[in-house]
Design an enzyme around this catalytic site. Structure first.
Site, PDB file in Angstrom:
ATOM      1  N   GLU A 273       0.966  -1.324  -0.038  1.00 53.07           N
ATOM      2  CA  GLU A 273       0.003  -0.188   0.020  1.00 53.07           C
ATOM      3  C   GLU A 273       0.703   1.411  -0.138  1.00 53.07           C
ATOM      4  OE1 GLU A 273      -2.674  -0.626   3.299  1.00 53.07           O
ATOM      5  OE2 GLU A 273      -3.633  -2.265   2.444  1.00 53.07           O
TER       6      GLU A 273
ATOM      7  N   ASN B  42       2.380  -5.219  -3.106  1.00 48.10           N
ATOM      8  CA  ASN B  42       0.857  -5.631  -2.644  1.00 48.10           C
ATOM      9  C   ASN B  42      -0.026  -4.441  -2.591  1.00 48.10           C
ATOM     10  OD1 ASN B  42      -0.983  -7.586  -1.980  1.00 48.10           O
ATOM     11  ND2 ASN B  42      -0.976  -6.904   0.011  1.00 48.10           N
TER      12      ASN B  42
ATOM     13  N   HIS C  69     -10.348  -6.655  -2.083  1.00 44.31           N
ATOM     14  CA  HIS C  69     -11.193  -6.284  -1.188  1.00 44.31           C
ATOM     15  C   HIS C  69     -12.408  -5.619  -1.809  1.00 44.31           C
ATOM     16  CE1 HIS C  69      -8.702  -7.815   2.496  1.00 44.31           C
ATOM     17  NE2 HIS C  69      -7.842  -7.020   1.813  1.00 44.31           N
TER      18      HIS C  69
ATOM     19  N   GLU D 171      -5.912 -11.163  -1.164  1.00 46.04           N
ATOM     20  CA  GLU D 171      -6.692 -10.786   0.003  1.00 46.04           C
ATOM     21  C   GLU D 171      -8.239 -10.767  -0.467  1.00 46.04           C
ATOM     22  OE1 GLU D 171      -5.296  -7.468   2.084  1.00 46.04           O
ATOM     23  OE2 GLU D 171      -3.276  -7.911   1.892  1.00 46.04           O
TER      24      GLU D 171
ATOM     25  N   ASP E 194     -11.796 -10.905  -0.553  1.00 47.03           N
ATOM     26  CA  ASP E 194     -13.052 -11.180   0.035  1.00 47.03           C
ATOM     27  C   ASP E 194     -14.201 -10.178  -0.535  1.00 47.03           C
ATOM     28  OD1 ASP E 194     -12.358  -8.755   1.118  1.00 47.03           O
ATOM     29  OD2 ASP E 194     -12.009  -9.595   3.312  1.00 47.03           O
TER      30      ASP E 194
END
Ligand code: XIL
Length: 374
Positions: free
Chosen positions: A166, A211, A251, A282, A284
């Site tokens: 990030e 990432n 996400h 990651e 979801d």
């Protein structure tokens, strides 16, 4: 009937019912009838040359045999959700706390599962000893020492390290879109390269990964962030920094107008063109805005559309979800932290029960392009 046909039949039977709002909308009816036909996602992904798995909590791995069994059955790759973040693994200057991540590493080794490492340079999870004692003068030494010690401890056991997480945040207004973070302030934009070189030296076999989130959407924010991340990765490659992969956190949120689409697929191909692999790190899907009566089918549809889109590029070799099974929580994409929580954002229901999204993922993996051996 061939296996692929079975997945297809099972997925279509459940998802169609859920999409049109008739028939059973939850996974329970399905779990009772068809669960026996469900093949491990890790095994299906492996047949296409991909790895699949979860972010793990080491305490649950130790305390809940069902959790461990589901991981062993479904995953071919895992990552500690929090145990390798700086504050967890290096809480004071002279103390490294490896126990929790070691638990995950031993479990992975015993079960033939690969492991990712997450993460070295991040603006969050920095213990106060770092922010209080690190200055421009000693920053490089402290960062390199941390990476050497942590990557060195897991040398040979890590498939890939999230060396930086990030680091792009356009709203900070810095040149190149860099986030105004602690490491940026003390080292400037060279910190990623410093970190990559330290990680390469400590563990030459691990793929080094950048990432980030917010790369998925087809709107202007997603497009701008993709452009900034692409430029940063290209500059790193041009300087010969040992960066080998991009992690797209993923996400996602179900039920909103702006979504992912061709911009993301093009970006993945462009990043692949730089010589990087692409991982979905990651995944979801926040369902907090949906009607619980129909949410499972809608979430399954988003999983299907997303996985089909990214896998179709033939450039994605690793997919992990951010957790093993559903528990109500705020995902990283849930707006605010006082509104409703995501209820069923993952690929498996409580206890690892098979639900609509499980079939959707199985179907996407089964029909993904075959990746060349790596
Ligand atoms: C999150 C964890 O899931 C939480 O348990 C923790 O409190 C905060 O961090 N992007 C990342 C992850 O890279 O490390 C974050 O994980 C979620 C967003």
């Amino acid at each position: 009937m061939g296996e692929a046909k079975l997945y297809r039949r099972a997925f279509l039977a459940t998802s169609t019912a859920a999409f049109v709002g008739t028939g059973p909308s939850s996974s329970r009816a399905l779990a009772g009838t068809d669960e026996g036909n469900f093949v491990s996602l890790g095994k299906i992904a492996a047949r296409r040359g991909m790895q699949f798995g979860f972010a793990l909590n080491s305490r649950r791995l130790v305390n809940d045999p069902r959790y461990a069994a589901v991981v062993a059955q479904q995953a071919t790759i895992v990552v500690p959700e929090n145990a390798l973040k700086w504050a967890a693994v290096h809480p004071s200057p002279d103390r490294f706390a490896f126990t929790q991540a070691d638990t995950i590493a031993s479990f992975a080794r015993a079960n033939g599962i690969a492991m990712r490492g997450h993460t070295f340079c991040w603006h969050r999870s920095l213990p106060s000893w770092v922010t209080q004692t690190v200055t421009r003068r000693n920053a490089e030494a402290v960062l390199v020492d941390h990476i050497s010690r942590v990557a060195g401890h897991y040398k040979g056991a890590i498939q890939s390290w999230d060396v930086a997480n990030e680091v792009i945040n356009l709203s900070d207004g810095l040149p190149g879109g860099w986030r105004n973070s602690f490491w940026y302030e003390v080292l400037g934009p060279s910190y990623i390269e410093i970190a990559c070189r330290a990680a390469r030296e400590a563990d030459p076999a691990a793929v080094l990964c950048y990432n980030d989130y917010g790369l998925e959407g087809d709107g202007v924010n997603g497009a701008n962030k993709r452009a900034a991340v692409f430029s940063m990765l290209r500059a790193l490659r041009n300087r010969g920094a040992p960066i080998g992969a991009l992690g797209i956190q993923s996400h996602l949120r179900a039920g909103r107008a702006e979504s992912f689409g061709p911009g993301l697929a093009r970006f993945i191909r462009d990043v692949k063109g730089l010589g990087l692999d692409i991982y979905i790190t990651e995944l979801d899907i926040d369902d907090s805005g949906l009607d619980p009566a129909t949410s499972d089918g809608i979430v399954a549809g988003v999983y299907k559309r997303y996985l089909d889109l990214v896998l179709e590029t033939g450039a994605v070799s690793v997919v992990l979800t951010w957790g093993v099974w559903d528990t109500p929580h705020y995902t990283a994409a849930t707006p605010g932290q006082n509104g409703p929580m995501a209820q069923r954002p993952l690929l498996f229901g409580p206890g690892g029960s098979v639900k609509d999204a499980s079939w959707a993922a199985e179907h996407s993996f089964a029909r993904a392009p075959l990746l060349p051996p790596r």
